[in-house]
Design a protein around this motif. Structure first.
Motif, PDB file in Angstrom:
ATOM      1  N   GLU A  74      -8.199  -3.182   4.408  1.00 61.10           N
ATOM      2  CA  GLU A  74      -6.902  -3.838   4.573  1.00 61.10           C
ATOM      3  C   GLU A  74      -7.060  -5.254   5.111  1.00 61.10           C
ATOM      4  O   GLU A  74      -6.414  -6.189   4.627  1.00 61.10           O
ATOM      5  N   TRP A  94      -5.685   3.249  -3.443  1.00 63.82           N
ATOM      6  CA  TRP A  94      -5.340   1.859  -3.147  1.00 63.82           C
ATOM      7  C   TRP A  94      -4.664   1.176  -4.338  1.00 63.82           C
ATOM      8  O   TRP A  94      -4.598  -0.055  -4.409  1.00 63.82           O
ATOM      9  N   TRP A 151       0.833  -1.196   0.000  1.00 65.35           N
ATOM     10  CA  TRP A 151       0.000   0.000   0.000  1.00 65.35           C
ATOM     11  C   TRP A 151       0.871   1.251   0.000  1.00 65.35           C
ATOM     12  O   TRP A 151       1.981   1.262   0.529  1.00 65.35           O
ATOM     13  N   ILE A 184      -2.074   5.387   2.637  1.00 64.95           N
ATOM     14  CA  ILE A 184      -2.950   4.318   3.102  1.00 64.95           C
ATOM     15  C   ILE A 184      -2.415   3.729   4.403  1.00 64.95           C
ATOM     16  O   ILE A 184      -3.167   3.505   5.364  1.00 64.95           O
TER      17      ILE A 184
END
Length: 353
Positions: free
Chosen positions: A276, A309, A168, A172
């Motif tokens: 996540e 993302w 990531w 993020i």
């Protein structure tokens, strides 16, 4: 080759076909939407008049070789045939594309059979979404390319590769640390007594952002399943649910089905923690793609959030085969179509002006 409708008695055969095809990189991606769990949910929540119209092609020795998912809906004395409601590139002909000529023959046969079925039901139109195709495979369909000459509506979807090498971006990772430091925790599953709170948050999000609201039964039904096909999560702060996420899984792809978050706690980035965790679980289960679905506005915050993302764009099409004169559709108008066929794409509203 025999072309016919798939009935509930074919479910074991359908699941076996989808599992086998979904493990291959030589086909469009098989999604959780294609399995009986999602089909049964749609039949339950899309009101009376909805009928599953999955069409299959079998070889001479009885092997299922291709499937075209679809639904038929009747309302107000009218009908429409549609790829699976609610979402973007989620249907199309599912078959091996290792031999493009063979795929083209199967796609043509199934698409023409679907149009014939729709005509027999006196449907206003037959509408086909192209499949989720992250590999960029050639998926020829002579029925749409040569025979039917449909109206084509180009669209864009987003996906992220979630293989072991995926990492990531820094922003993020910062959001996730921020949420965890604030005490946000993740709990797997949405129990029956939590559905009300999740739906409350989801309904408020839909009202705030002008998103069509799915029925509560949609969440209730999917949350009865778990594990392999449906993954559900809640984010909690001091025991209170402040966000939730439902993911539908296929053999290689996880689809970002229903996210929601309490606006009072938006700054805590609970949604990022849920994503996540869901991506990590999907990766651990051997999945390789995260399907973000389409975003209506490239300038909007939702689109920008997905791009953070590492989402890539992929094109798809909505192919609309009108089965009545334009004048009939214009007389019904966009409001009439929306009233009778919520969640279905029947005809481009812009073409009704």
């Amino acid at each position: 080759m025999r072309v016919d409708r798939l009935l509930p008695g074919h479910d074991a055969e359908l699941i076996g076909f989808l599992d086998a095809l979904g493990g291959s990189t030589a086909s469009a991606s098989v999604l959780g939407y294609h399995y009986p769990e999602n089909r049964d949910m749609l039949l339950r929540v899309l009101s009376k008049g909805t009928e599953a119209c999955f069409i299959g092609a079998w070889s001479a020795d009885g092997e299922l070789q291709a499937v075209l998912p679809g639904m038929l809906h009747r309302a107000g004395g009218r009908a429409c045939y549609n790829s699976l409601p609610f979402f973007g590139p989620n249907a199309g002909v599912l078959a091996s594309a290792e031999d493009p000529a063979r795929y083209a023959g199967l796609a043509r046969a199934l698409t023409l059979a679907a149009v014939e079925l729709a005509r027999g039901e006196q449907a206003l139109s037959a509408v086909f979404y192209s499949p989720f195709n992250p590999e960029g495979l050639p998926l020829p369909n002579p029925a749409l390319d040569e025979d039917l000459k449909p109206l084509r509506v180009p669209r864009t979807t987003l996906f992220t590769s979630i293989g072991a090498e995926a990492e990531w971006a820094a922003d993020i990772r910062y959001d996730i640390r921020k949420a965890e430091k604030a005490g946000v925790t993740v709990q797997e599953g949405i129990a029956a007594d939590a559905v009300g709170r999740v739906y409350e948050i989801y309904a408020k999000n839909c009202a705030d952002f002008g998103i069509p609201l799915k029925p509560r039964e949609c969440i209730e039904h999917l949350c009865r399943f778990g594990g392999k096909r449906v993954a559900a999560y809640t984010a909690r702060l001091e025991g209170e649910i402040i966000a939730a996420l439902i993911v539908l899984r296929g053999p290689r792809t996880a689809s970002y089905y229903l996210p929601c978050g309490d606006s009072k706690h938006r700054a805590l980035q609970a949604g990022s923690v849920l994503i996540e965790r869901a991506v990590r679980d999907a990766r651990d289960a051997g999945l390789t793609y995260w399907n973000w679905e389409a975003s209506p506005d490239k300038e909007g915050g939702v689109y920008r959030f997905k791009r953070k993302w590492g989402a890539q764009e992929s094109g798809y099409e909505v192919s609309v085969v009108p089965l009545v004169d334009d004048g009939v559709l214009k007389e019904i108008g966009s409001k009439g179509l929306a009233d009778d066929f919520p969640f279905y794409f029947v005809y481009p509203y812009a073409a009704l002006q």
